[in-house]
Write a protein that holds these residues in place. Structure first.
Motif, PDB file in Angstrom:
ATOM      1  N   HIS A 203     -12.702 -18.845   8.857  1.00 11.13           N
ATOM      2  CA  HIS A 203     -11.849 -18.209   9.494  1.00 11.13           C
ATOM      3  C   HIS A 203     -10.506 -18.077   8.694  1.00 11.13           C
ATOM      4  CE1 HIS A 203      -8.745 -16.472  12.491  1.00 11.13           C
ATOM      5  NE2 HIS A 203      -7.990 -17.455  12.233  1.00 11.13           N
ATOM      6  N   VAL A 204      -9.919 -19.525   8.278  1.00  4.45           N
ATOM      7  CA  VAL A 204      -8.882 -19.666   7.261  1.00  4.45           C
ATOM      8  C   VAL A 204      -8.913 -19.070   6.206  1.00  4.45           C
ATOM      9  CG1 VAL A 204      -7.456 -21.264   6.324  1.00  4.45           C
ATOM     10  CG2 VAL A 204      -8.109 -21.829   8.730  1.00  4.45           C
TER      11      VAL A 204
ATOM     12  N   TRP B 287      -3.497 -14.991   5.647  1.00  6.84           N
ATOM     13  CA  TRP B 287      -2.177 -14.631   5.610  1.00  6.84           C
ATOM     14  C   TRP B 287      -1.150 -15.386   6.881  1.00  6.84           C
ATOM     15  CZ3 TRP B 287      -6.291 -11.138   5.807  1.00  6.84           C
ATOM     16  CH2 TRP B 287      -6.538 -10.832   7.085  1.00  6.84           C
ATOM     17  N   PRO B 288      -1.983 -15.689   7.973  1.00  7.45           N
ATOM     18  CA  PRO B 288      -1.197 -16.476   8.979  1.00  7.45           C
ATOM     19  C   PRO B 288      -0.957 -18.067   8.706  1.00  7.45           C
ATOM     20  CG  PRO B 288      -3.140 -15.357  10.173  1.00  7.45           C
ATOM     21  CD  PRO B 288      -3.295 -15.344   8.531  1.00  7.45           C
TER      22      PRO B 288
ATOM     23  N   GLU C  76       4.964 -15.578   5.616  1.00  8.64           N
ATOM     24  CA  GLU C  76       5.644 -15.970   7.079  1.00  8.64           C
ATOM     25  C   GLU C  76       4.581 -16.949   7.458  1.00  8.64           C
ATOM     26  OE1 GLU C  76       6.563 -12.533   9.459  1.00  8.64           O
ATOM     27  OE2 GLU C  76       8.046 -11.821   7.816  1.00  8.64           O
ATOM     28  N   GLY C  77       3.478 -17.273   6.886  1.00  5.68           N
ATOM     29  CA  GLY C  77       2.505 -18.072   7.282  1.00  5.68           C
ATOM     30  C   GLY C  77       3.073 -19.806   7.346  1.00  5.68           C
ATOM     31  N   ASN C  78       2.155 -20.366   8.346  1.00  3.83           N
ATOM     32  CA  ASN C  78       2.168 -21.807   8.680  1.00  3.83           C
ATOM     33  C   ASN C  78       1.001 -22.510   8.382  1.00  3.83           C
ATOM     34  OD1 ASN C  78       3.366 -24.125   9.380  1.00  3.83           O
ATOM     35  ND2 ASN C  78       3.659 -23.934  11.485  1.00  3.83           N
ATOM     36  N   LEU C  79       1.059 -23.045   7.207  1.00 11.90           N
ATOM     37  CA  LEU C  79      -0.452 -23.946   7.069  1.00 11.90           C
ATOM     38  C   LEU C  79      -0.660 -24.821   7.986  1.00 11.90           C
ATOM     39  CD1 LEU C  79      -2.431 -24.527   4.881  1.00 11.90           C
ATOM     40  CD2 LEU C  79      -0.734 -26.431   3.910  1.00 11.90           C
TER      41      LEU C  79
END
Length: 298
Positions: free
Chosen positions: A82-83, A88-89, A94-97
């Motif tokens: 999924h990642v 992009w999330p 504007e993503g957060n790892l």
């Protein structure tokens, strides 16, 4: 109880309603509809597989013996896929790892789950001296049922739908934030519209393929691994068309969603497995599942 006026007809269902809440708090502990759907699917798959193993001459305990590595690696693999396929999330501007590890918020890719879950099942089968292919063939219908049940987690989250639709089976989608529907000034849940329920189409397709596999497996004596091939071909045949209908953000490759191409590749892999295992002709024993030593387990 509300009574209708004389001569009045009940209103027809114009769309499938969606929950306005996907998380319920039991004190400090969250109960998430997505996670609950996945868990119910896992237990259903294990129960169905146990029944199939007993019908094939096994004890039914085999699936429980390999459950931990299969489930753990399946969830990890599903999250990795999924990642990677929706980066992009997590890696976007504007993503957060840190969100990449938040599995409880949803986001599992089936192909990562199947791939690493298979590694876990193979390791568990080898450790206990079972035939991996016998267990894999027994698992496939249950896996499809698990996928069908898991898709209802997307219904709880108001996600993974298709284009706008006014069909009676369209699904009503709310704007969600933090596990709850966003409210307008009047306190009503904000409705984005009604859309094609692709999550429902996939759930129904999974159940249809599961029934088809059960019928084929009962009618014909298949070689070890051929049920796996049927699963890969059957599921991806429907997923190809359902994926094209979806409108949620996705990684694009050559103008198509990445899962469209993955569906084609996995379908071809399933066809190759079906042909190869049939050519090998490794038929399972009738009435008694063969137990192998760890050194010779398939």
């Amino acid at each position: 109880m509300t009574l209708l006026p004389v001569g009045a007809a009940p209103a027809l269902l114009t769309a499938i309603p969606s929950p306005e809440q996907s998380v319920w708090w039991l004190g400090p502990f969250p109960l998430r509809g997505y996670a609950l759907s996945i868990l119910v699917g896992i237990f259903a798959a294990m129960w169905i597989t146990s029944l199939r193993m007993r019908a094939r001459g096994g004890t039914g305990q085999e699936i429980y013996d390999i459950a931990v590595p299969t489930i753990v690696l399946g969830i990890v693999g599903g999250r990795i896929y999924h990642v990677v396929s929706s980066p992009w999330p997590y890696f976007g501007p504007e993503g957060n790892l840190a969100d990449a590890v938040k599995i409880w918020e949803g986001g599992l890719g089936i192909w990562g789950a199947v791939a690493l879950g298979a590694v876990g099942a193979w390791w568990g089968a080898r450790r206990h001296g079972y035939s991996f292919l016998d267990i894999a063939d027994a698992l496939m219908p249950g896996l499809l049922v698990a996928q069908a049940l898991g898709r209802w987690g997307n219904w709880f989250n108001n996600e993974l739908y298709g284009g706008p639709s006014d069909a009676p089976w369209a699904v009503q989608i709310h704007e969600m934030s933090g596990g709850e529907a966003v409210r307008d000034a009047a306190g009503d849940a904000v409705v984005l519209g009604t859309f094609q329920p692709t999550f429902l189409y996939e759930a129904l397709w999974c159940l249809l393929v599961a029934v088809a596999i059960l019928l084929v497996d009962r009618r014909f004596r298949l070689a070890r691994g051929q049920v796996v091939g049927l699963y890969l071909m059957g599921y991806t045949l429907g997923r190809f068309f359902i994926e094209i209908m979806r409108t949620d953000p996705a990684q694009m490759v050559l103008g198509q969603r990445i899962n469209v191409w993955v569906s084609i590749a996995v379908f071809l892999l399933g066809a190759a497995i079906w042909w190869w295992r049939g050519r090998v002709g490794d038929l399972p024993a009738r009435g008694a599942a063969e137990r192998h030593t760890p050194a010779t387990a398939a």
